[in-house]
Write a protein that holds these residues in place. Structure first.
Motif, PDB file in Angstrom:
ATOM      1  N   ALA A  89      -3.726   9.930   5.723  1.00 56.30           N
ATOM      2  CA  ALA A  89      -2.301  10.085   5.398  1.00 56.30           C
ATOM      3  C   ALA A  89      -1.964   9.341   4.108  1.00 56.30           C
ATOM      4  O   ALA A  89      -1.200   9.835   3.278  1.00 56.30           O
ATOM      5  CB  ALA A  89      -1.448   9.558   6.547  1.00 56.30           C
ATOM      6  N   LEU A  90      -2.564   8.168   3.949  1.00 55.54           N
ATOM      7  CA  LEU A  90      -2.322   7.364   2.735  1.00 55.54           C
ATOM      8  C   LEU A  90      -2.798   8.125   1.493  1.00 55.54           C
ATOM      9  O   LEU A  90      -2.150   8.110   0.454  1.00 55.54           O
ATOM     10  CB  LEU A  90      -3.049   6.025   2.860  1.00 55.54           C
ATOM     11  CG  LEU A  90      -2.932   5.059   1.685  1.00 55.54           C
ATOM     12  CD1 LEU A  90      -1.503   4.595   1.495  1.00 55.54           C
ATOM     13  CD2 LEU A  90      -3.829   3.840   1.897  1.00 55.54           C
ATOM     14  N   LEU A 134       2.506   3.940  10.452  1.00 53.78           N
ATOM     15  CA  LEU A 134       1.172   4.478  10.735  1.00 53.78           C
ATOM     16  C   LEU A 134       0.077   3.532  10.238  1.00 53.78           C
ATOM     17  O   LEU A 134      -0.946   3.344  10.892  1.00 53.78           O
ATOM     18  CB  LEU A 134       1.025   5.857  10.079  1.00 53.78           C
ATOM     19  CG  LEU A 134      -0.272   6.603  10.322  1.00 53.78           C
ATOM     20  CD1 LEU A 134      -0.463   6.904  11.793  1.00 53.78           C
ATOM     21  CD2 LEU A 134      -0.310   7.902   9.530  1.00 53.78           C
ATOM     22  N   LEU A 135       0.322   2.919   9.095  1.00 55.32           N
ATOM     23  CA  LEU A 135      -0.673   1.999   8.533  1.00 55.32           C
ATOM     24  C   LEU A 135      -0.650   0.640   9.227  1.00 55.32           C
ATOM     25  O   LEU A 135      -1.686   0.011   9.434  1.00 55.32           O
ATOM     26  CB  LEU A 135      -0.387   1.784   7.038  1.00 55.32           C
ATOM     27  CG  LEU A 135      -1.224   2.553   6.027  1.00 55.32           C
ATOM     28  CD1 LEU A 135      -1.109   4.040   6.257  1.00 55.32           C
ATOM     29  CD2 LEU A 135      -0.785   2.234   4.606  1.00 55.32           C
ATOM     30  N   GLY A 159       4.565   5.900  -3.005  1.00 53.30           N
ATOM     31  CA  GLY A 159       3.975   7.168  -2.568  1.00 53.30           C
ATOM     32  C   GLY A 159       5.010   8.046  -1.881  1.00 53.30           C
ATOM     33  O   GLY A 159       6.187   7.698  -1.803  1.00 53.30           O
ATOM     34  N   ASP A 160       4.540   9.190  -1.351  1.00 53.91           N
ATOM     35  CA  ASP A 160       5.437  10.077  -0.609  1.00 53.91           C
ATOM     36  C   ASP A 160       5.639   9.530   0.802  1.00 53.91           C
ATOM     37  O   ASP A 160       4.690   9.098   1.441  1.00 53.91           O
ATOM     38  CB  ASP A 160       4.816  11.481  -0.489  1.00 53.91           C
ATOM     39  CG  ASP A 160       4.941  12.245  -1.788  1.00 53.91           C
ATOM     40  OD1 ASP A 160       5.742  11.822  -2.631  1.00 53.91           O
ATOM     41  OD2 ASP A 160       4.211  13.236  -1.963  1.00 53.91           O
ATOM     42  N   ARG A 211      -2.945  11.332   1.130  1.00 47.12           N
ATOM     43  CA  ARG A 211      -2.056  12.464   0.860  1.00 47.12           C
ATOM     44  C   ARG A 211      -0.728  12.001   0.258  1.00 47.12           C
ATOM     45  O   ARG A 211      -0.027  12.790  -0.365  1.00 47.12           O
ATOM     46  CB  ARG A 211      -1.771  13.228   2.153  1.00 47.12           C
ATOM     47  CG  ARG A 211      -2.941  14.064   2.576  1.00 47.12           C
ATOM     48  CD  ARG A 211      -2.657  14.858   3.808  1.00 47.12           C
ATOM     49  NE  ARG A 211      -3.723  15.816   4.015  1.00 47.12           N
ATOM     50  CZ  ARG A 211      -3.737  17.025   3.495  1.00 47.12           C
ATOM     51  NH1 ARG A 211      -2.741  17.432   2.751  1.00 47.12           N
ATOM     52  NH2 ARG A 211      -4.744  17.839   3.710  1.00 47.12           N
ATOM     53  N   ALA A 212      -0.379  10.732   0.488  1.00 49.70           N
ATOM     54  CA  ALA A 212       0.922  10.239   0.029  1.00 49.70           C
ATOM     55  C   ALA A 212       0.926   9.888  -1.453  1.00 49.70           C
ATOM     56  O   ALA A 212       1.993   9.679  -2.033  1.00 49.70           O
ATOM     57  CB  ALA A 212       1.330   9.022   0.852  1.00 49.70           C
ATOM     58  N   ASN A 213      -0.244   9.771  -2.052  1.00 50.95           N
ATOM     59  CA  ASN A 213      -0.308   9.370  -3.466  1.00 50.95           C
ATOM     60  C   ASN A 213      -0.875  10.495  -4.326  1.00 50.95           C
ATOM     61  O   ASN A 213      -2.001  10.934  -4.112  1.00 50.95           O
ATOM     62  CB  ASN A 213      -1.174   8.111  -3.613  1.00 50.95           C
ATOM     63  CG  ASN A 213      -0.486   6.893  -3.048  1.00 50.95           C
ATOM     64  OD1 ASN A 213       0.468   6.389  -3.609  1.00 50.95           O
ATOM     65  ND2 ASN A 213      -0.950   6.441  -1.892  1.00 50.95           N
ATOM     66  N   GLU A 214      -0.080  10.919  -5.316  1.00 44.95           N
ATOM     67  CA  GLU A 214      -0.485  12.019  -6.194  1.00 44.95           C
ATOM     68  C   GLU A 214      -1.449  11.531  -7.279  1.00 44.95           C
ATOM     69  O   GLU A 214      -2.418  12.193  -7.586  1.00 44.95           O
ATOM     70  CB  GLU A 214       0.755  12.638  -6.863  1.00 44.95           C
ATOM     71  CG  GLU A 214       1.483  13.640  -5.983  1.00 44.95           C
ATOM     72  CD  GLU A 214       0.654  14.871  -5.669  1.00 44.95           C
ATOM     73  OE1 GLU A 214       0.032  15.416  -6.597  1.00 44.95           O
ATOM     74  OE2 GLU A 214       0.624  15.281  -4.497  1.00 44.95           O
ATOM     75  N   LEU A 246       5.055   6.379   6.528  1.00 40.19           N
ATOM     76  CA  LEU A 246       3.659   5.971   6.356  1.00 40.19           C
ATOM     77  C   LEU A 246       3.440   4.520   6.794  1.00 40.19           C
ATOM     78  O   LEU A 246       2.402   4.191   7.387  1.00 40.19           O
ATOM     79  CB  LEU A 246       3.258   6.146   4.882  1.00 40.19           C
ATOM     80  CG  LEU A 246       1.788   5.956   4.541  1.00 40.19           C
ATOM     81  CD1 LEU A 246       0.922   6.949   5.298  1.00 40.19           C
ATOM     82  CD2 LEU A 246       1.560   6.110   3.039  1.00 40.19           C
ATOM     83  N   LEU A 272      -3.168  -3.802  -5.871  1.00 45.23           N
ATOM     84  CA  LEU A 272      -2.229  -2.871  -5.236  1.00 45.23           C
ATOM     85  C   LEU A 272      -0.955  -2.679  -6.050  1.00 45.23           C
ATOM     86  O   LEU A 272      -0.348  -1.613  -6.022  1.00 45.23           O
ATOM     87  CB  LEU A 272      -1.847  -3.371  -3.837  1.00 45.23           C
ATOM     88  CG  LEU A 272      -2.959  -3.396  -2.795  1.00 45.23           C
ATOM     89  CD1 LEU A 272      -2.456  -3.985  -1.495  1.00 45.23           C
ATOM     90  CD2 LEU A 272      -3.484  -1.995  -2.564  1.00 45.23           C
ATOM     91  N   ARG A 287      -7.586   3.591  -5.482  1.00 43.30           N
ATOM     92  CA  ARG A 287      -7.519   2.128  -5.370  1.00 43.30           C
ATOM     93  C   ARG A 287      -6.927   1.708  -4.023  1.00 43.30           C
ATOM     94  O   ARG A 287      -7.468   0.863  -3.318  1.00 43.30           O
ATOM     95  CB  ARG A 287      -6.667   1.590  -6.510  1.00 43.30           C
ATOM     96  CG  ARG A 287      -7.074   0.211  -6.958  1.00 43.30           C
ATOM     97  CD  ARG A 287      -6.160  -0.331  -8.009  1.00 43.30           C
ATOM     98  NE  ARG A 287      -5.824   0.591  -9.059  1.00 43.30           N
ATOM     99  CZ  ARG A 287      -4.577   0.753  -9.529  1.00 43.30           C
ATOM    100  NH1 ARG A 287      -3.580   0.094  -8.981  1.00 43.30           N
ATOM    101  NH2 ARG A 287      -4.336   1.581 -10.511  1.00 43.30           N
ATOM    102  N   ARG A 288      -5.805   2.330  -3.683  1.00 41.01           N
ATOM    103  CA  ARG A 288      -5.139   1.964  -2.423  1.00 41.01           C
ATOM    104  C   ARG A 288      -5.988   2.341  -1.211  1.00 41.01           C
ATOM    105  O   ARG A 288      -6.073   1.583  -0.246  1.00 41.01           O
ATOM    106  CB  ARG A 288      -3.775   2.647  -2.342  1.00 41.01           C
ATOM    107  CG  ARG A 288      -2.790   2.026  -3.288  1.00 41.01           C
ATOM    108  CD  ARG A 288      -1.435   2.637  -3.151  1.00 41.01           C
ATOM    109  NE  ARG A 288      -0.460   1.880  -3.933  1.00 41.01           N
ATOM    110  CZ  ARG A 288       0.815   2.170  -4.018  1.00 41.01           C
ATOM    111  NH1 ARG A 288       1.289   3.209  -3.373  1.00 41.01           N
ATOM    112  NH2 ARG A 288       1.632   1.432  -4.727  1.00 41.01           N
ATOM    113  N   LEU A 303       0.819  -1.225   0.000  1.00 39.70           N
ATOM    114  CA  LEU A 303       0.000   0.000   0.000  1.00 39.70           C
ATOM    115  C   LEU A 303       0.849   1.269   0.000  1.00 39.70           C
ATOM    116  O   LEU A 303       0.430   2.303  -0.497  1.00 39.70           O
ATOM    117  CB  LEU A 303      -0.888   0.031   1.249  1.00 39.70           C
ATOM    118  CG  LEU A 303      -2.220  -0.710   1.198  1.00 39.70           C
ATOM    119  CD1 LEU A 303      -2.810  -0.807   2.591  1.00 39.70           C
ATOM    120  CD2 LEU A 303      -3.192  -0.002   0.281  1.00 39.70           C
ATOM    121  N   LEU A 355      -4.490   5.643  -8.548  1.00 39.21           N
ATOM    122  CA  LEU A 355      -3.716   4.827  -7.601  1.00 39.21           C
ATOM    123  C   LEU A 355      -4.158   5.136  -6.162  1.00 39.21           C
ATOM    124  O   LEU A 355      -4.343   4.233  -5.339  1.00 39.21           O
ATOM    125  CB  LEU A 355      -2.227   5.141  -7.775  1.00 39.21           C
ATOM    126  CG  LEU A 355      -1.241   4.232  -7.048  1.00 39.21           C
ATOM    127  CD1 LEU A 355      -1.241   2.847  -7.653  1.00 39.21           C
ATOM    128  CD2 LEU A 355       0.162   4.814  -7.100  1.00 39.21           C
TER     129      LEU A 355
END
Lengths: 219, 239
Positions: free
Chosen positions: B131-132, A165-166, A156-157, B134-137, A162, A216, B144-145, A152, B141
């Motif tokens: 947070a998840l 936290l997940l 990403g950033d 915000r992490a994906n532009e 992250l 995913l 989906r996540r 997941l 995607l």
């Protein structure tokens, strides 16, 4: 699917054997974390061993995070995920393979930590041996859950920040169930209900992982 | 203004929550055991109901519908996201109102109780969901996540719901109905509680409609900005 799983697990374990990250980085970290946990409690409480199951699983939790991070790191080299996807491998098999490799790595670390608990936290050796099956299953669940949550966060950033936290909220029930089953194995008490939670979680995560891993990993 | 306009939902919730406040603070009698503390229970279970079942449930169902190819749409993702955001607010309110009630009743602001802990863990899950996102532009995607993550967190709801049955907890059991379906509360207390449940549910509907509309206009603005930037590039190329 099984063949793919076997291939992926062997690939991940081979990378681990060659890089020795587990041996030279994660294992010392695990032992250090156990010693620090003992120091935080102070010599009297740490040596009384009643807090050993909780400390053991707290350290396992952080070690599991490091190993999951490492497992995702293997895939983060530019082009790796794209080349794996062009191979047309069954995503369910890839998930099982990564989870299997992660489980084996965590089993090794779990055994080291259990030995460390005998040494530093004065856990009875016989009790530690009795606890091995429950520890093994709990670590298996952490690996399967970690594999899903790791996927997941990929790409990403800030995946490093992250992932905890997940993952940590998902690990919380495992921490409780693991701690209780370890306590029951060491000091006696009802064991089966914690086993049920852990086994149900294992089956659920394996089923969910096989079903959604492909979704995913699509980029 | 159409019949289902958000404004209507807003006004309905204002009226119902005002009724709850008047009934809860002045009309209903103090409880035999809890005294005036019972007045907090006119809002706490209703807020928890919206947080755990209505709001979080909407987020999870919309996430499931997003993952289902036949119902997949940007709108479903938007609803799931907005409902989750509202759920975070209501989970926080649930924990705060519970703590205010717990201090004089149990003597502590926080107890290591199964229901409290599992609710707090759900709150952390929801923050992690935000947070998840915000992490994906990349929008697809991200959707989906987030949808997969929302479904994974859904397992918490039965744990929270049955925690008071599975474990010996400080937290009381069901507020309105017993496990056999009999009523726990009667008279004006029952009506106040029921109106509170409906009031907070309509408040959720109003918040969701407004939030989804805001998110849609944000997406449209984003798309318009992108189109304008692409257009500028094209003209630069031609020039």
């Amino acid at each position: 699917m099984i063949r793919t799983a076997w291939l992926v697990a062997r690939k991940d374990l081979r990378i681990e054997m060659r890089s020795r990250v587990l041996l030279w980085q994660v294992t010392p970290f695990a032992v250090l974390a156990l010693v620090l946990a003992g120091l935080a409690l102070g010599p009297t409480k740490a040596g009384s061993s009643s807090s050993a199951p909780g400390l053991f699983y707290l350290v396992v939790l952080f070690v599991a995070l490091a190993v999951v991070q490492r497992s995702r790191g293997i895939e983060s080299t530019p082009g790796t995920r794209a080349s794996v996807s062009t191979l047309g491998l069954d995503p369910g098999g890839v998930f099982l393979g990564k989870a299997l490799a992660l489980t084996l790595e965590l089993w090794v670390l779990g055994a080291i930590l259990l030995a460390g608990s005998v040494l530093f936290l004065h856990v009875a050796l016989v009790g530690a041996l009795k606890a091995l099956p429950s520890v093994a299953v709990t670590l298996g669940v952490m690996s399967t859950a970690g594999t899903i949550y790791g996927a997941l966060t990929t790409g990403g950033d800030g995946p490093v920040t992250l992932l905890p936290l997940l993952t940590l909220p998902a690990f919380a029930p495992l921490l409780v169930a693991g701690e209780r089953s370890l306590s029951a194995a060491l000091y006696g008490g009802a064991l089966w209900e914690w086993w049920v939670i852990v086994v149900v979680a294992l089956v659920a995560y394996v089923a969910v992982g096989i079903a959604v891993y492909g979704v995913l990993e699509e980029s | 203004m159409t019949r289902w306009s958000p404004r209507w939902w807003g006004w309905i919730s204002v009226v119902l929550l005002a009724f709850t406040a008047v009934m809860g603070l002045w009309v209903t009698p103090p409880d035999q055991v809890q005294g005036d503390l019972v007045r907090l229970l006119y809002i706490h279970p209703a807020i928890a109901w919206v947080a755990l079942y209505v709001s979080f449930g909407t987020a999870v169902v919309a996430a499931g519908l997003y993952l289902w190819p036949r119902t997949r749409s940007e709108g479903m993702d938007r609803v799931s996201y907005c409902a989750m955001e509202i759920s975070v607010l209501f989970i926080a309110l649930t924990l705060v109102t519970g703590s205010i009630w717990g201090r004089p009743t149990w003597g502590v602001w926080w107890a290591w109780d199964a229901r409290l802990t599992s609710t707090a863990i759900l709150g952390v899950f929801e923050v992690a969901y935000l947070a998840l996102r915000r992490a994906n532009e990349d929008a697809e995607l991200r959707a989906r996540r987030s949808a997969v993550f929302a479904l994974l967190t859904a397992v918490n709801v039965p744990i929270i719901h049955f925690s008071v049955i599975w474990w010996k907890t400080l937290h009381q059991g069901a507020s309105v109905l017993t496990s056999t379906g009999a009523l726990n509360v009667h008279g004006s207390m029952l009506w106040t509680m029921l109106v509170s449940f409906v009031g907070f549910t309509t408040l959720f509907v109003w918040l969701l409609l407004r939030r989804v509309a805001l998110e849609s206009s944000r997406d449209e603005r984003r798309r318009a900005r992108l189109d304008a930037a692409l257009d500028l590039r094209r003209r630069e190329g031609v020039g």
